[in-house]
Design a protein around this motif. Structure first.
Motif, PDB file in Angstrom:
ATOM      1  N   LEU A 246      -6.548  -3.696   0.238  1.00 46.30           N
ATOM      2  CA  LEU A 246      -6.651  -3.006   1.527  1.00 46.30           C
ATOM      3  C   LEU A 246      -8.101  -2.599   1.802  1.00 46.30           C
ATOM      4  CD1 LEU A 246      -4.959  -2.014   3.930  1.00 46.30           C
ATOM      5  CD2 LEU A 246      -4.750   0.169   2.743  1.00 46.30           C
TER       6      LEU A 246
ATOM      7  N   GLN B 131       0.842  -1.179   0.000  1.00 44.85           N
ATOM      8  CA  GLN B 131       0.000   0.000   0.000  1.00 44.85           C
ATOM      9  C   GLN B 131       0.887   1.242   0.000  1.00 44.85           C
ATOM     10  OE1 GLN B 131      -0.444  -2.429   2.548  1.00 44.85           O
ATOM     11  NE2 GLN B 131      -1.975  -3.478   1.363  1.00 44.85           N
TER      12      GLN B 131
ATOM     13  N   VAL C  22      -1.003   1.707   9.373  1.00 42.83           N
ATOM     14  CA  VAL C  22      -0.725   1.159   8.049  1.00 42.83           C
ATOM     15  C   VAL C  22       0.720   1.517   7.738  1.00 42.83           C
ATOM     16  CG1 VAL C  22      -1.263   1.263   5.592  1.00 42.83           C
ATOM     17  CG2 VAL C  22      -3.116   1.363   7.262  1.00 42.83           C
TER      18      VAL C  22
END
Length: 136
Positions: free
Chosen positions: A32, A21, A48
């Motif tokens: 995601l 990501q 994240v």
């Protein structure tokens, strides 16, 4: 291992997410978002880990921790100590096209476990793995 309770803890498990990501890869961003829909309110994604500067579309309320060469860092270790689980996600993650890919995710697994997190793989593509040392 159950949720580690502390002054800022609740009964909702806290999760950190790592994958590709934040690199502008549409497929990994879609995975995601799928994870976000899958876990709903059962878990709270608090971090994240993103390798690039691009915006990560899933989990807009989660902290973003940039990683050097997409490897675990001291900042990642600290964030994992505050999480109950590490989710590793993304299409085509485990392959031997690039020599550092498999050792990189082994490092994330080790650091996650040493930090006391469960390690969960979701939507991680595997293969092909042609090099014998990486098959192990």
């Amino acid at each position: 291992h159950g949720a580690r309770m502390g002054p800022d803890r609740t009964d909702t498990p806290r999760v950190a997410v790592v994958g590709f990501q934040g690199f502008g890869n549409v497929g990994d961003e879609a995975i995601l978002l799928g994870i976000e829909a899958l876990i709903g309110t059962r878990m709270r994604v608090v971090t994240v880990f993103a390798g690039g500067r691009d915006r990560v579309v899933g989990f807009p309320d989660a902290a973003r921790v940039r990683t050097a060469r997409h490897l675990p860092t001291i900042a990642a270790w600290r964030a994992l100590r505050r999480a109950d689980a590490l989710v590793i996600s993304g299409g085509g993650l485990i392959n031997d096209y690039w020599p550092a890919v498999i050792p990189r995710y082994v490092a994330w697994c080790l650091v996650g476990r040493l930090a006391g997190c469960r390690v969960i793989w979701i939507g991680a593509g595997v293969g092909p793995i042609r090099r014998r040392p990486w098959r192990w």
